[in-house]
Write an enzyme that holds these catalytic residues in place. Structure first.
Site, short mmCIF file in Angstrom:
data_model
loop_
_atom_site.label_atom_id
_atom_site.label_comp_id
_atom_site.label_asym_id
_atom_site.label_seq_id
_atom_site.Cartn_x
_atom_site.Cartn_y
_atom_site.Cartn_z
N ARG A 84 29.01 56.05 88.08
CA ARG A 84 28.11 57.09 88.59
C ARG A 84 27.41 56.67 89.88
O ARG A 84 26.24 56.95 90.11
CB ARG A 84 27.06 57.48 87.54
CG ARG A 84 27.67 58.01 86.26
CD ARG A 84 28.45 59.30 86.47
NE ARG A 84 29.06 59.72 85.21
CZ ARG A 84 30.30 59.41 84.83
NH1 ARG A 84 31.07 58.68 85.63
NH2 ARG A 84 30.79 59.83 83.69
N SER A 114 24.07 65.27 81.90
CA SER A 114 23.53 64.04 81.34
C SER A 114 22.35 63.56 82.18
O SER A 114 22.48 63.40 83.39
CB SER A 114 24.60 62.96 81.27
OG SER A 114 25.64 63.33 80.40
N GLU A 131 20.40 59.43 85.58
CA GLU A 131 21.59 59.82 86.33
C GLU A 131 21.26 60.94 87.30
O GLU A 131 21.90 61.08 88.34
CB GLU A 131 22.69 60.24 85.35
CG GLU A 131 24.02 60.56 86.00
CD GLU A 131 25.10 60.83 84.97
OE1 GLU A 131 25.90 61.75 85.20
OE2 GLU A 131 25.14 60.13 83.95
#
Length: 303
Positions: free
Chosen positions: A176, A226, A296
Site C-alpha cells: 500500500r 479499509s 491506510e
C-alpha cells in the site's frame, strides 16, 4: 490577492471548470469533508501545467485527488487549489497485451476492458473503487495481487509542470505504498501489461471476487474502504474485532458491524468524529496486542 480575484485568474488561465468553496463531501466516498478553496475538475494535461504555474505565482498550495475513495478531508476543508483527476483524464487504449490508461480511468473500467480484450491479471481490481492515478500511488491491491504486478511504466508531471516517464522498477512499490506517496509528482498515465486468458475465465474470477466483497464489506453505507493496513502476518479487521471495537460508534461514525476494518458514515458524520474513532481504535488495539495500526486512508485539510 482577494479570493474572488484568484478564482477569476485561475478560471481565465485554464479551460477546466473551477469551483469556489466546493464541499469536499461531494467528492469523497465517505461523503465527508469541508470546502476546497478552489476545486478544478481537470480536463487535460495542458491545464495541469497551467494550474501548477498559477499555484506557484499565487503562492497557493496544490492538492491532487482522484475519486476520493481512500480519503478523509477534515472539516475545515483544504486551502488552495484542489485538482480532481477524473473523467477528463480517462482515456484508455489497448495494444496487444498492453493497456495505456489515463490517471482518471476507474479501476472497474480498467478491469472490464481487460476482460473484453481477453487480458488476465486485472481480475483483482473488480470491486475496488478509485482511479488509476491513486491506485498507482498507493499500490492498490486485493485478493493476493496489486497494481505493482501489472504496471510497466507511468507518466508523471513534476512540480515545474514537466512530463517524464518512469519504469515501474523505479517506483519503490511496497504494501500500500510507493515512493510517489507524499511526493510532488502527479500521475497522469499508466501502462499496464496483462496475460493471455479467456473472457470466461476472467469473468468468473471477477464475479467470485465481487461476491466475496459484497458478502463481507459494508457496501450499503458510505465508507473509504479499509481504514488500516494489515500488520505483517495478521489482519487489522481481526485485531479490531478482538479488541472489542466492532460496532463502536462516535456520533454518526461507526466501526462497521460487517467488517471491523471499515468505518461507515451513518448519515451526517463529521471528519472529526471519524478521526477520533480512528484514534480510539488504534489505542484499544495497542492496549490489547501492543500493535500499532497504521492508517491506510489519507488525511487532508484543516481542523
Amino acid at each position: 490577492m482577494a479570493a474572488t480575484d484568484l478564482a477569476r485568474g485561475l478560471a481565465e488561465a485554464i479551460s477546466s471548470p473551477v469551483m469556489v468553496e466546493e464541499p469536499m463531501r461531494l467528492h469523497t466516498s465517505w461523503h465527508i469533508g469541508g470546502p476546497a478553496q478552489f476545486l478544478v475538475d481537470l480536463r487535460g494535461t495542458e491545464d495541469l501545467q497551467r494550474i501548477i504555474n498559477f499555484s506557484h505565482i499565487s503562492n497557493l498550495p496544490l492538492t491532487v485527488i482522484g475519486a476520493g475513495t481512500n480519503l478523509l478531508v477534515r472539516d475545515g476543508g483544504i486551502r488552495g487549489i484542489v485538482v480532481k483527476v477524473g473523467a477528463g483524464m480517462a482515456t484508455l487504449h489497448i495494444n496487444n497485451d498492453m493497456i495505456t490508461a489515463g490517471a482518471g480511468v476507474k479501476l472497474g473500467q480498467l478491469a472490464a476492458e481487460a476482460c473484453n480484450a481477453g487480458m488476465g491479471g486485472f481480475e483483482f481490481l473488480a470491486g475496488i473503487p478509485g482511479t488509476v492515478g491513486g491506485a498507482v500511488v498507493m499500490n492498490a491491491g486485493a485478493n493476493g495481487s496489486s497494481v505493482s504486478k501489472v504496471v510497466e511504466e507511468v507518466t508523471l508531471v513534476d512540480s515545474r509542470g514537466e512530463h517524464f516517464r518512469r519504469p515501474a522498477s523505479e517506483l519503490g512499490f511496497g504494501y500500500r505504498k510507493s515512493n510517489l506517496l507524499n511526493s510532488s509528482y502527479i500521475v497522469v498515465e499508466g501502462v499496464f501489461r496483462g496475460v493471455c486468458s479467456t473472457r470466461q475465465e476472467i469473468r468468473e474470477k471477477m464475479e467470485d471476487f465481487l461476491r466475496a466483497r459484497k458478502s463481507s464489506q459494508p457496501y450499503d453505507l458510505p465508507n473509504a474502504g479499509s481504514v488500516f493496513k494489515n500488520p505483517p502476518g495478521d489482519s487489522a479487521g481481526r485485531l479490531i474485532e478482538m479488541a472489542g471495537c466492532k460496532g463502536l460508534r462516535l456520533g454518526c461514525a461507526q466501526v462497521s458491524g460487517k467488517h471491523a476494518n471499515f468505518i461507515v458514515n451513518l448519515g451526517g458524520a463529521t471528519a472529526g468524529e471519524v478521526f477520533k474513532l480512528i484514534e480510539t481504535v488504534r489505542e484499544k488495539v495497542y492496549q490489547h496486542f501492543y500493535i500499532e495500526l497504521v492508517p491506510e486512508v489519507q488525511i487532508l485539510g484543516d481542523d
